[in-house]
Design a protein around this motif. Sequence first.
Motif, PDB file in Angstrom:
ATOM      1  N   ALA A  91       0.833  -1.210   0.000  1.00 16.47           N
ATOM      2  CA  ALA A  91       0.000   0.000   0.000  1.00 16.47           C
ATOM      3  C   ALA A  91       0.865   1.257   0.000  1.00 16.47           C
ATOM      4  O   ALA A  91       0.597   2.211  -0.737  1.00 16.47           O
ATOM      5  CB  ALA A  91      -0.930  -0.006   1.216  1.00 16.47           C
ATOM      6  N   LEU A  92       1.917   1.270   0.817  1.00 14.23           N
ATOM      7  CA  LEU A  92       2.809   2.421   0.852  1.00 14.23           C
ATOM      8  C   LEU A  92       3.523   2.597  -0.483  1.00 14.23           C
ATOM      9  O   LEU A  92       3.676   3.719  -0.979  1.00 14.23           O
ATOM     10  CB  LEU A  92       3.824   2.280   1.982  1.00 14.23           C
ATOM     11  N   THR A  93       3.959   1.493  -1.074  1.00 15.92           N
ATOM     12  CA  THR A  93       4.647   1.550  -2.360  1.00 15.92           C
ATOM     13  C   THR A  93       3.729   2.122  -3.439  1.00 15.92           C
ATOM     14  O   THR A  93       4.186   2.825  -4.354  1.00 15.92           O
ATOM     15  CB  THR A  93       5.128   0.145  -2.780  1.00 15.92           C
ATOM     16  N   SER A  94       2.442   1.862  -3.332  1.00 16.68           N
ATOM     17  CA  SER A  94       1.479   2.348  -4.317  1.00 16.68           C
ATOM     18  C   SER A  94       1.078   3.803  -4.091  1.00 16.68           C
ATOM     19  O   SER A  94       0.285   4.351  -4.852  1.00 16.68           O
ATOM     20  CB  SER A  94       0.219   1.475  -4.293  1.00 16.68           C
ATOM     21  N   GLY A  95       1.635   4.417  -3.053  1.00 14.01           N
ATOM     22  CA  GLY A  95       1.360   5.824  -2.815  1.00 14.01           C
ATOM     23  C   GLY A  95       0.262   6.111  -1.822  1.00 14.01           C
ATOM     24  O   GLY A  95      -0.143   7.264  -1.670  1.00 14.01           O
ATOM     25  N   HIS A  96      -0.242   5.081  -1.131  1.00 12.81           N
ATOM     26  CA  HIS A  96      -1.305   5.294  -0.150  1.00 12.81           C
ATOM     27  C   HIS A  96      -0.703   5.635   1.209  1.00 12.81           C
ATOM     28  O   HIS A  96       0.476   5.398   1.466  1.00 12.81           O
ATOM     29  CB  HIS A  96      -2.196   4.063  -0.061  1.00 12.81           C
ATOM     30  N   GLU A  97      -1.541   6.176   2.109  1.00 13.03           N
ATOM     31  CA  GLU A  97      -1.008   6.655   3.385  1.00 13.03           C
ATOM     32  C   GLU A  97      -0.960   5.579   4.457  1.00 13.03           C
ATOM     33  O   GLU A  97      -0.534   5.843   5.573  1.00 13.03           O
ATOM     34  CB  GLU A  97      -1.827   7.847   3.884  1.00 13.03           C
ATOM     35  N   GLY A  98      -1.379   4.378   4.128  1.00 13.44           N
ATOM     36  CA  GLY A  98      -1.354   3.287   5.091  1.00 13.44           C
ATOM     37  C   GLY A  98      -2.399   2.259   4.730  1.00 13.44           C
ATOM     38  O   GLY A  98      -2.762   2.109   3.559  1.00 13.44           O
ATOM     39  N   VAL A  99      -2.894   1.538   5.739  1.00 17.79           N
ATOM     40  CA  VAL A  99      -3.920   0.516   5.513  1.00 17.79           C
ATOM     41  C   VAL A  99      -4.968   0.595   6.617  1.00 17.79           C
ATOM     42  O   VAL A  99      -4.743   1.204   7.665  1.00 17.79           O
ATOM     43  CB  VAL A  99      -3.326  -0.913   5.491  1.00 17.79           C
ATOM     44  N   VAL A 100      -6.111  -0.031   6.362  1.00 19.11           N
ATOM     45  CA  VAL A 100      -7.118  -0.248   7.395  1.00 19.11           C
ATOM     46  C   VAL A 100      -7.326  -1.751   7.490  1.00 19.11           C
ATOM     47  O   VAL A 100      -7.702  -2.398   6.504  1.00 19.11           O
ATOM     48  CB  VAL A 100      -8.445   0.454   7.073  1.00 19.11           C
ATOM     49  N   VAL A 101      -7.047  -2.316   8.655  1.00 21.11           N
ATOM     50  CA  VAL A 101      -7.224  -3.744   8.893  1.00 21.11           C
ATOM     51  C   VAL A 101      -8.637  -3.949   9.441  1.00 21.11           C
ATOM     52  O   VAL A 101      -9.046  -3.276  10.392  1.00 21.11           O
ATOM     53  CB  VAL A 101      -6.177  -4.269   9.892  1.00 21.11           C
ATOM     54  N   LYS A 102      -9.390  -4.888   8.831  1.00 22.49           N
ATOM     55  CA  LYS A 102     -10.812  -5.036   9.152  1.00 22.49           C
ATOM     56  C   LYS A 102     -11.140  -6.481   9.504  1.00 22.49           C
ATOM     57  O   LYS A 102     -10.746  -7.408   8.792  1.00 22.49           O
ATOM     58  CB  LYS A 102     -11.673  -4.590   7.967  1.00 22.49           C
ATOM     59  N   ALA A 103     -11.882  -6.651  10.582  1.00 26.33           N
ATOM     60  CA  ALA A 103     -12.325  -7.977  10.998  1.00 26.33           C
ATOM     61  C   ALA A 103     -13.364  -8.497  10.014  1.00 26.33           C
ATOM     62  O   ALA A 103     -14.387  -7.841   9.775  1.00 26.33           O
ATOM     63  CB  ALA A 103     -12.917  -7.926  12.402  1.00 26.33           C
ATOM     64  N   ALA A 104     -13.122  -9.676   9.459  1.00 26.49           N
ATOM     65  CA  ALA A 104     -14.008 -10.218   8.421  1.00 26.49           C
ATOM     66  C   ALA A 104     -15.382 -10.572   8.954  1.00 26.49           C
ATOM     67  O   ALA A 104     -16.368 -10.579   8.210  1.00 26.49           O
ATOM     68  CB  ALA A 104     -13.364 -11.438   7.778  1.00 26.49           C
ATOM     69  N   GLY A 105     -15.499 -10.847  10.254  1.00 18.46           N
ATOM     70  CA  GLY A 105     -16.778 -11.272  10.801  1.00 18.46           C
ATOM     71  C   GLY A 105     -17.604 -10.177  11.429  1.00 18.46           C
ATOM     72  O   GLY A 105     -18.663 -10.444  11.992  1.00 18.46           O
TER      73      GLY A 105
END
Length: 538
Positions: free
Chosen positions: A375-389
């Motif tokens: 995500a950082l390499t693609s130019g985004h500012e980070g990630v959002v980790v989300k619980a699948a359930g």
Amino acid sequence: MQFVELAATSAAVAATSARRGKIDLLAAALRGLAPEEIEAGAAYLAGELRQRQIGVGWAAVRDAPPPSEQATLTVAQVDAALAEIGEQSGAGSQARRRSLLGALFGAATADEQRLLVGLLSGEVRQGAQAGLLADAIARAAGVAVAEVRRALLLSGDLKTVARAALTGGSAALGEFTLQVGRPLAPMLAQAAASVDAALEATGFPAAVDDKLDGVRIQVHRSGDDVAVYSRSLADITSRMPDVVAAVRALPARQIVLDGEAVALDPTGRPRPFQETSARAARRAGQVAGAGKAKRTGDVSEPTGADGADRAAEAASPDVLTPYFFDLLHLDGADLLDETGQRRWSVLAKALPSGLLVGRRMVSTVEEAAAAFDAALTSGHEGVVVKAAGAAYDVGRRGAAWVKVKPRHTLDLVVLAAEWGHGRRRGWLSNLHLGARDPAGGGFVMLGKTFKGLTDELLRWQTERLLALATERGDWVVTVRPELVVEIAFDGVQTSPRYPGGVALRFARVLRYREDKPAGEADTIDDVRRFHMVASDRT
């Protein structure tokens, strides 16, 4: 209800540390409101205006008249006065607004004036957040907290829910349903320092979404009518014709989507947030006066171009490209209570891949770390980790969504500080931050922050800065540039407001560095290097 009673409640809530004590105070005040005062009173207790904005800021209240000795204002009278101020427009409106504001402040006692200043400046710091107000509404109305929170989830409007609960009880709260065209308070993400920490909160399996640095959008479509709402639930349809066109082109007849609108460069990489914001502002200017026409058919449909043509179109000066990461409703079916995995599966089938945010399903820390790096390499500012359930928990910042961004820090020098409001009254709060100028000497201001300051730190810095004061004003205290503070920030952006041409994004105090002299603080060149790296990446 007398407005002075609300002012007293606000002060008492600010002085109370116990959650239960705060709820008791708020509930008692809510019960004392007349039906026609509930919406305004609930808003004031939440630290905001019923009208949200009325065109008045701190500058307008600096020269307020002396307070009244006697309390005469009611909550209804204050609400009516603020509404009248906000309705002023056209030639002479500024003078009329100032006159009306002066009349309101002249009728207010000192305690009432303090609350009014806090409401108008957005600086009511009493610890009464939406979750606390929800508990207080439930207690005041004698209904279950879950009923209030569900109504808030579906309406996104605490004021309306308060009125329903206090006047109609459970039956009125049960009438709130998801309605296409009525925005919902968006689900929010809490923050974590690392991907590992985020996964401790969400567990496995989890989704790792690219965190786009754009404008949060919630899009509602019913037939050919498309409406776009901001994170604060403001209608921004007229600013987002590209979003409207993209959603209108979908095969669905009714749909509610959650996502971001971003500006892209010719290669399809995201541009800095400033450019996204500027494009939205230019769009607003271009369609001024068009009103709701943009929602009913005068936006051209996408041509179906893709690849280089689509990238070139997206990179034009005013285009904002939507990317969606959640689906709340589709053709008559509500999806709020479905698991994330179920919602995302339906979303992937309902939208073309070009409108979906980058997402990777992970089952190990290593996979999540790789997604973060990508995500950082693609130019985004980070990630959002989300619980699948997890269900879509509207309006709440829980552990189901956790954002992770790289944290940057700089050692800067305090140049001045502003006196605080509300619970920070009497303390120096908002810090003016400067970077060292190695070429010309002195320090270059980069912006201000009051974030990250505990009560203990506020007391300490007030005493320390007053000892360094060179000029004491009613609003700002200028100090000798000697005190170094370590500041965390999310990025550096271009800014014409400050002499260095750059400013920090989301700056917050980590700690003071009394062990470090000002001559060893970071330089304006260090700050500009951060800006160059961010520009290269985006």
